[in-house]
Design an enzyme around this catalytic site. Structure first.
Site, PDB file in Angstrom:
ATOM      1  N   ILE A  50       0.832  -1.204   0.000  1.00 21.02           N
ATOM      2  CA  ILE A  50       0.000   0.000   0.000  1.00 21.02           C
ATOM      3  C   ILE A  50       0.870   1.258   0.000  1.00 21.02           C
ATOM      4  CG2 ILE A  50      -1.730   1.311   1.301  1.00 21.02           C
ATOM      5  CD1 ILE A  50      -2.782  -1.469   2.284  1.00 21.02           C
ATOM      6  N   GLY A  51       1.909   1.290   0.828  1.00 17.92           N
ATOM      7  CA  GLY A  51       2.811   2.440   0.848  1.00 17.92           C
ATOM      8  C   GLY A  51       3.467   2.646  -0.505  1.00 17.92           C
ATOM      9  N   LYS A  67      13.923   2.217  10.562  1.00 13.30           N
ATOM     10  CA  LYS A  67      14.630   1.376   9.599  1.00 13.30           C
ATOM     11  C   LYS A  67      13.704   0.662   8.614  1.00 13.30           C
ATOM     12  CE  LYS A  67      18.395  -1.893   9.110  1.00 13.30           C
ATOM     13  NZ  LYS A  67      18.482  -1.625   7.705  1.00 13.30           N
ATOM     14  N   TYR A 106      12.005   2.657   1.294  1.00 16.79           N
ATOM     15  CA  TYR A 106      12.287   3.820   0.450  1.00 16.79           C
ATOM     16  C   TYR A 106      13.547   3.600  -0.391  1.00 16.79           C
ATOM     17  CZ  TYR A 106       8.993   6.173   3.638  1.00 16.79           C
ATOM     18  OH  TYR A 106       7.902   6.520   4.379  1.00 16.79           O
TER      19      TYR A 106
END
Length: 183
Positions: free
Chosen positions: A103-104, A132, A138
């Protein structure tokens, strides 16, 4: 809509009826970031600043099988070097029971698509140094830390003191200027 792991993910623009949900996400994020008492934002603030005549932010809501799962809360910044706007993500939040489902990533992909469509130079956000799991996600997506840059912030008492010192100084400078002009 996206199909992920035999479930349905829906990403949509927030509407005024979402304000209580958005505030709930903000409070849940503050709890996760170990600052549960730091939120002073109200529904009235969100309504006036996000859904009034001159919106200061936008929100994308993520729903997993119809349940509110997360959000991306963002607004424009501007790069004088690039001569173009960018998107700044203030809050990217996925509720704990929905984490690990992509989802992110889907929210970030939507913001990347928005940035390209709106001719932005890129997307920026901040991440806490202890987070972390988020940093790993990311970096896996290709994001990088801005080397050599540190974030500065001025708020609260110090913000007020600086503002007052500026008006006091301007006032004193004006009086000095008048006194000289009278001589």
């Amino acid at each position: 809509m996206f199909r992920l792991a035999s479930a349905m993910l829906k990403l949509r623009k927030a509407v005024p009826d979402d304000i209580p949900l958005i505030l709930s996400f903000i409070r849940e994020l503050a709890e996760y970031e170990r600052a549960p008492n730091a939120v002073s934002c109200t529904e009235k603030d969100l309504h006036g600043d996000g859904f009034g005549p001159s919106p200061k932010f936008r929100v994308i809501i993520a729903e997993w099988n119809g349940e509110p799962a997360g959000m991306a809360f963002f607004f424009y910044n501007y790069s004088t070097w690039q001569g173009r706007p960018g998107i700044f993500i203030e809050d990217l939040f996925v509720r704990s029971q929905f984490r690990g489902k992509g989802i992110g990533r889907a929210l970030l992909a939507r913001l990347a698509k928005t940035a390209i469509a709106e001719r932005c130079y890129g997307v920026r956000w901040e991440v806490l140094d202890w987070n972390k799991p988020a940093i790993d996600v990311y970096q896996h997506l290709g994001s990088k830390f801005r080397e050599g840059w540190r974030i500065m912030q001025l708020t609260g008492r110090e913000l007020n003191e600086l503002a007052e010192s500026s008006s006091t100084r301007v006032s004193k400078d004006k009086h000095r200027g008048r006194a000289r002009a009278k001589r």
